[in-house]
Scaffold this motif. Sequence first.
Motif, short mmCIF file in Angstrom:
data_model
loop_
_atom_site.label_atom_id
_atom_site.label_comp_id
_atom_site.label_asym_id
_atom_site.label_seq_id
_atom_site.Cartn_x
_atom_site.Cartn_y
_atom_site.Cartn_z
N ALA A 123 1.15 -1.09 0.00
CA ALA A 123 -0.05 -0.22 -0.07
C ALA A 123 0.90 1.53 -0.41
O ALA A 123 0.70 2.51 -0.09
CB ALA A 123 -0.83 -0.33 1.71
N ALA A 124 1.87 1.31 0.52
CA ALA A 124 3.21 2.21 1.08
C ALA A 124 3.90 2.45 -0.73
O ALA A 124 4.05 4.00 -1.46
CB ALA A 124 3.90 1.90 1.82
N LEU A 125 4.27 1.46 -1.29
CA LEU A 125 4.33 1.56 -2.47
C LEU A 125 3.36 2.15 -3.26
O LEU A 125 3.58 3.43 -4.67
CB LEU A 125 4.75 0.73 -3.02
CG LEU A 125 5.80 0.17 -4.19
CD1 LEU A 125 6.37 1.55 -4.37
CD2 LEU A 125 5.92 -1.16 -4.63
N ARG A 126 2.14 2.01 -3.57
CA ARG A 126 1.54 2.65 -3.87
C ARG A 126 0.82 3.68 -4.11
O ARG A 126 0.67 5.07 -4.59
CB ARG A 126 -0.08 1.46 -4.13
CG ARG A 126 -0.20 0.61 -4.60
CD ARG A 126 -1.49 -0.29 -4.26
NE ARG A 126 -2.25 -0.71 -3.51
CZ ARG A 126 -2.03 -1.89 -2.68
NH1 ARG A 126 -1.36 -2.62 -3.12
NH2 ARG A 126 -2.77 -1.97 -1.26
N GLU A 127 0.68 4.24 -2.20
CA GLU A 127 1.03 5.51 -2.47
C GLU A 127 1.82 6.97 -2.89
O GLU A 127 1.84 7.56 -3.14
CB GLU A 127 1.16 5.55 -0.97
CG GLU A 127 0.43 6.81 -0.56
CD GLU A 127 0.59 7.86 1.47
OE1 GLU A 127 0.88 8.70 1.83
OE2 GLU A 127 0.66 6.23 1.88
N LEU A 187 2.37 9.57 -10.11
CA LEU A 187 3.17 9.01 -11.66
C LEU A 187 1.66 9.47 -12.63
O LEU A 187 0.60 9.26 -12.07
CB LEU A 187 4.15 8.21 -11.00
CG LEU A 187 4.54 7.81 -10.52
CD1 LEU A 187 5.26 6.87 -10.26
CD2 LEU A 187 5.92 9.01 -10.79
N PRO A 188 2.57 10.20 -14.34
CA PRO A 188 1.72 9.15 -14.67
C PRO A 188 1.38 8.37 -14.82
O PRO A 188 1.80 6.93 -14.58
CB PRO A 188 2.72 9.68 -16.00
CG PRO A 188 3.86 10.54 -16.13
CD PRO A 188 3.79 10.19 -14.68
N GLY A 189 -0.14 8.02 -15.92
CA GLY A 189 -0.94 6.92 -15.39
C GLY A 189 -0.08 5.33 -15.95
O GLY A 189 -0.24 4.80 -15.15
N ASP A 190 0.99 5.49 -17.19
CA ASP A 190 1.70 4.41 -17.22
C ASP A 190 2.60 4.66 -16.46
O ASP A 190 2.89 2.94 -15.92
CB ASP A 190 2.22 4.20 -18.82
CG ASP A 190 1.09 3.97 -19.85
OD1 ASP A 190 -0.14 3.72 -20.36
OD2 ASP A 190 2.01 4.09 -21.03
N THR A 230 8.53 8.84 -2.52
CA THR A 230 8.39 9.83 -4.15
C THR A 230 8.95 10.15 -5.33
O THR A 230 8.92 9.78 -5.77
CB THR A 230 7.40 10.88 -3.54
OG1 THR A 230 6.83 10.35 -2.30
CG2 THR A 230 6.35 11.40 -4.28
N ALA A 231 9.93 10.72 -4.58
CA ALA A 231 11.09 10.94 -4.94
C ALA A 231 11.72 9.65 -5.68
O ALA A 231 11.81 9.66 -7.07
CB ALA A 231 12.49 11.48 -3.93
N LEU A 232 11.94 8.74 -5.23
CA LEU A 232 12.52 7.16 -6.13
C LEU A 232 11.44 7.14 -7.09
O LEU A 232 11.89 6.32 -8.06
CB LEU A 232 12.93 6.01 -4.87
CG LEU A 232 14.56 6.50 -4.09
CD1 LEU A 232 14.36 6.01 -2.91
CD2 LEU A 232 15.43 6.85 -4.67
N ALA A 233 10.50 6.76 -5.76
CA ALA A 233 9.11 6.43 -7.43
C ALA A 233 9.37 7.26 -8.90
O ALA A 233 8.67 6.56 -9.85
CB ALA A 233 7.95 6.73 -6.51
N TRP A 234 9.62 8.23 -8.76
CA TRP A 234 9.89 9.63 -9.65
C TRP A 234 10.70 8.46 -11.06
O TRP A 234 10.23 8.88 -12.36
CB TRP A 234 9.89 11.37 -9.64
CG TRP A 234 9.74 11.80 -10.50
CD1 TRP A 234 8.95 11.97 -11.22
CD2 TRP A 234 11.04 12.57 -11.05
NE1 TRP A 234 9.30 13.19 -11.60
CE2 TRP A 234 11.03 12.99 -12.82
CE3 TRP A 234 12.24 12.28 -10.81
CZ2 TRP A 234 11.41 14.55 -13.41
CZ3 TRP A 234 13.20 13.25 -11.85
CH2 TRP A 234 12.23 14.07 -12.71
N SER A 237 10.15 5.78 -12.79
CA SER A 237 9.05 6.07 -13.52
C SER A 237 8.95 5.95 -14.73
O SER A 237 8.58 5.86 -16.16
CB SER A 237 8.36 7.25 -13.59
OG SER A 237 8.15 8.52 -12.98
N TRP A 238 10.67 6.63 -15.61
CA TRP A 238 11.19 6.93 -16.78
C TRP A 238 11.26 5.30 -17.04
O TRP A 238 10.74 5.21 -18.39
CB TRP A 238 11.80 7.69 -16.78
CG TRP A 238 12.19 8.98 -16.14
CD1 TRP A 238 12.15 10.27 -14.74
CD2 TRP A 238 11.27 9.95 -17.09
NE1 TRP A 238 11.62 10.83 -15.36
CE2 TRP A 238 11.47 11.60 -16.57
CE3 TRP A 238 11.35 10.57 -18.21
CZ2 TRP A 238 11.00 12.57 -16.67
CZ3 TRP A 238 11.22 11.55 -19.13
CH2 TRP A 238 10.72 12.58 -17.64
#
Length: 824
Positions: free
Chosen positions: A236-240, A245-248, A480-484, A487-488
């Motif tokens: 759940a924390a990962l989803r948060e 992030l953008p859709g894909d 959140t920064a790592l997830a951003w 995301s690339w």
Amino acid sequence: MTPPRPAVHAAAGNRLGASHPRQEGPPDLRLVPPAVAAWSAAALALGTSGHAVAVGVAVCCLAAAGLFVAARRKRTDSVRVATAMALLCAAAGGAVAGLHTAAVRDGPLPKLAERQTHATVEVTLTKDPRLARPRAGAAGAPRPVVLAAEATRVTTADGRETAIRSPVLVISPVQEPHAWLSLLPSTQLRLSARLTPPLDDQGGDLTAVLRVTGSGPPEVIAPPTGPHRLAGHLRAALREATDGLPGDARAMLPALVVGDTSRIPPELREAVQATDMTHMIVVSGAHLGIVLAVLIGTPGTASRAERGGLAARLGVPLRTTAVLGGGLVLGFIVLCRPGPSVLRASVCGGIALLAIATGRRRSLLPALAAAALLLILYDPTLARSYGFLLSVLATGALLLLAPRWSLALRRRGVPLRLAEALAAAAAAQVVCAPVVAVFAARVSLVAIPCNLLAQLAFAPATLLGWGALATAPVAMPLATALAWLASWPARWIATIARTGAALPGAQLDWPGGWLGAALLAALTLLLLLLARRALRNPWLAAACALLLLLAVLRPAPLHRAITGWPPPNWRIVACDVGQGDGLVLAADPGTALVIDTGPDPAAMDACLRELDVRRIPLLILTHFHADHVAGLPGALKGRAVGAIQTSTVRDTPGQAEFVDRTAEEAGIPVAPAIPGERRRIGPELSWEVLWPPERPAGYGSNDSSVTLLLRTAGLTVFLPGDLEPPAQQRLLAEHPQLPQVDVLKVPHHGSAYQHPPLLAQLNPRLALISAGADNSYGHPAPATVTALRATGTTVLRTDTDGALAITSKNGELRHTSRLAEERS
């Protein structure tokens, strides 16, 4: 003089050659026959009667005992010993599969399910809940939640309680899906449900399907266990952390990290499947391998003094590193859910990586065979699991084929890393493609290049995603920064999947079943022989590459020259979309007006691809029924769409919301069609909106269909959507001067509900009826077809002729069908 190095191996007097710390001998296949025997016996025994299994086990045991006795007398008969071992493993596999089948069939649930009895059942969830797949033509409709569980107690209406252990499938009510989706594995529920027998596609190991009655939230009688609560909190924390992030990327990143595919939309899932990249969004040995590589370094270096990885940099001894790796594997299993697929990936991938990492590559194949044997004995249902078969075959290909192919490519000047990547992707595809053809009835022609390109981003996305997962509970801004950052590469993978799947020849239809698999395996063998020759002949290699490129790109002129479809100068095409409407009207080259999109996105997309439609200035949805709007994502796929027009009546809210949501995600404006408005695309295509009125009081969706009088290349066309007699009568009253037309799209798929004066007024030369073959509505009605033909109208039907095309040149009206072109 010192002899050449190869002579050292030859003169060593040992079948493995001279002693050398990095030398590898032939593959050790001794455990492969026992594993295959147990696998085959378990697959055959699943679902058979107990008597047949008992007889088979007894025969195998007696034969094995006889072979052991004979081998002991000769003392050196290793073949008989190996055969005896295989027979014993077959007996074990058949026995555990027979016991499993008996456990599934015994107890009260099967009989209660046959009578479709209502009962109170206590269950323990075994997997994460998921939304049911949308039914064909029901996009946007509410869907129930599906939960895999184990029934532990059943109470019938007469108060009789029975303790049981039976696998079941729970289907929730469509109300309050979030309350059901939030449940975690190991949660215990008490359900009031109607029991029904499982369907063939719901799993052969199920005892019953529990269809929950009532509309309230689930009744929880025991919370999930601590490890599952922790895993659920981390997921759940990962989803948060990925919410912004953008859709894909928002959809892909949880799947790439822990196999959480709950956010992946159907069209992206289909693109991933079309490019054979599914192994990236489900937990596999590749995910575990990347995580372990961070700890123990690059495979093949962990046993060396110069090994890499965090453990080596921190000075952790090799044995302690192995213990830490085992702990990491256990944590991986808990976090990604300890279901059969996760266990399979962890055992196969973990053993494979550790065997390579210790520098004992020759022990790798026995380790894989042992893992397969143990997993089959642990869970015999894996013997009929395509996922398990694909996992083992892919791993085996990486061990046996990939190293040899990589070496062959390097000898021809291919750089090391590129040669290894090409060999790995090709080997996995060659052995897995026939199995995929069994259940998918298709072959991907873009799998190897797509997997090669996606592999560049797979490790960065996975590692950064795991960083976000680890930091999310304690430092959400960092997560959140790592997830951003992750995301690339995640978006890169999604883009590769979408781009590859959008190519005209991404997939090739192929016969399904095991016969189709055998044909594909034989063809693959021939192609491999051809590839060996092609590597020695640059001109032959270039010709093969060109043919493959043409097959994938399928240029429209080449496709038309080969298939004859679409015909030159086509003006109108009724796509074969099943039970629904999907019309395409040509404008400029590559540009068309699209009216309705049918119930199936794939069918609509395929039709537009064959017509080479790349731009849609306007897409009109006549009304909000699924057989006219559910295929909208297929029409938008890879095309520039200017705007969408719809009916003013939205009395099917689920479908209307689906259209609004799909258009918003694609950035396409939606507006109602206004009666009296006139539009034009290109020099030859123009139309007027005749219906519905601005205030269609009392009319439902069908009678509020957008109705057009259209002119194209000298043809007059009347398109009434699904208008029924009341609306047809009023339309004729408001427009008494309707002209005779060249082409009529018969209202409501040719149903019996027609207004004869309107048909008489229009007096069409051609009548198009778009209906699905063998549809349950009886469309088109024989009376309607007879009435049209009685006036001299030529009736064309998609249910019997496939896609229909109308051409016009110099005022001459012609028609043809896709099936007619294929026959010719």
